[in-house]
Design an enzyme around this catalytic site. Structure first.
Site, PDB file in Angstrom:
ATOM      1  N   HIS A  13      28.343  55.651  77.086  1.00 20.38           N
ATOM      2  CA  HIS A  13      28.263  55.477  78.592  1.00 20.38           C
ATOM      3  C   HIS A  13      26.735  55.188  78.735  1.00 20.38           C
ATOM      4  O   HIS A  13      26.451  54.144  79.543  1.00 20.38           O
ATOM      5  CB  HIS A  13      28.807  56.296  79.556  1.00 20.38           C
ATOM      6  CG  HIS A  13      28.177  57.672  79.445  1.00 20.38           C
ATOM      7  ND1 HIS A  13      28.692  58.711  78.400  1.00 20.38           N
ATOM      8  CD2 HIS A  13      27.295  58.236  80.111  1.00 20.38           C
ATOM      9  CE1 HIS A  13      27.771  59.816  78.580  1.00 20.38           C
ATOM     10  NE2 HIS A  13      27.178  59.649  79.658  1.00 20.38           N
ATOM     11  N   CYS A  67      22.725  55.307  72.237  1.00 21.69           N
ATOM     12  CA  CYS A  67      23.114  56.438  73.490  1.00 21.69           C
ATOM     13  C   CYS A  67      21.982  56.767  73.905  1.00 21.69           C
ATOM     14  O   CYS A  67      20.744  56.137  74.053  1.00 21.69           O
ATOM     15  CB  CYS A  67      23.854  57.685  72.456  1.00 21.69           C
ATOM     16  SG  CYS A  67      22.606  58.678  71.675  1.00 21.69           S
ATOM     17  N   GLY A  70      19.725  58.665  71.383  1.00 26.65           N
ATOM     18  CA  GLY A  70      19.611  58.094  69.846  1.00 26.65           C
ATOM     19  C   GLY A  70      20.070  59.263  69.009  1.00 26.65           C
ATOM     20  O   GLY A  70      20.709  59.080  67.826  1.00 26.65           O
ATOM     21  N   HIS A 100      11.295  51.448  53.696  1.00 27.80           N
ATOM     22  CA  HIS A 100      10.973  52.583  52.894  1.00 27.80           C
ATOM     23  C   HIS A 100      12.304  53.601  52.914  1.00 27.80           C
ATOM     24  O   HIS A 100      12.624  54.103  51.760  1.00 27.80           O
ATOM     25  CB  HIS A 100      10.159  53.578  53.810  1.00 27.80           C
ATOM     26  CG  HIS A 100       8.722  52.916  53.482  1.00 27.80           C
ATOM     27  ND1 HIS A 100       7.747  53.789  53.556  1.00 27.80           N
ATOM     28  CD2 HIS A 100       8.252  51.808  53.205  1.00 27.80           C
ATOM     29  CE1 HIS A 100       6.471  53.278  53.366  1.00 27.80           C
ATOM     30  NE2 HIS A 100       6.737  51.842  53.278  1.00 27.80           N
TER      31      HIS A 100
END
Length: 144
Positions: A13, A67, A70, A100
């Site tokens: 959400h 989100c 994260g 990387h």
């Protein structure tokens, strides 16, 4: 950005609005939206696992998860052996996560960056190549 890419995307959400905007900005071959489909409270693993499975299986080239911080989506996605999910809150991290670390899912912290920055991060993530070489040796040591 590679127009031939297939992208899996999902959000809880807190990331719902960003997800909609990110999808609109993607110029790729295919985008599959794994939800959520509203801003009603939702559990991030319900969307992170399907996105991770779609990338891990090879059906999709990359994933995008959104989100609030994260963190939740990254922790969930990284439970999958074939996934290297990276939380990116600026352009340099997006570039480095690909060049990387050969990350294959970008995790966006919607409550901490602007949508404009999120779009730039996704663009850089999807257009940066993995450098290989000494980085490949390190990436090969990640799986358990």
């Amino acid at each position: 950005m590679n127009k031939g890419l297939k992208i899996a995307i999902g959000a809880d959400h807190a990331g719902f609005d960003y997800k909609k905007d990110l999808i609109e900005g993607l110029n790729v071959k295919e985008v599959k939206d794994f939800g959520t489909y509203s801003d009603a409270s939702a559990d991030y693993p319900d969307f992170a696992h399907p996105v991770a499975l779609a990338v891990e299986s090879g059906d999709f080239d990359f994933g995008i998860l959104v989100c609030g911080s994260g963190n939740g989506v990254a922790i969930t996605a990284n439970k999958h052996q074939g996934i290297r999910a990276a939380i990116c809150w600026n352009e340099e991290l997006a570039e480095r996560s690909r060049s990387h670390n050969n990350a294959n899912i970008v995790c966006i912290p919607a409550r901490h960056i602007s949508i404009e920055e999120a779009k730039k991060i996704v663009e850089i993530f999807l257009s940066t190549e993995f450098e290989g070489g000494r980085h490949a040796t390190r990436v090969d040591k990640i799986s358990c």
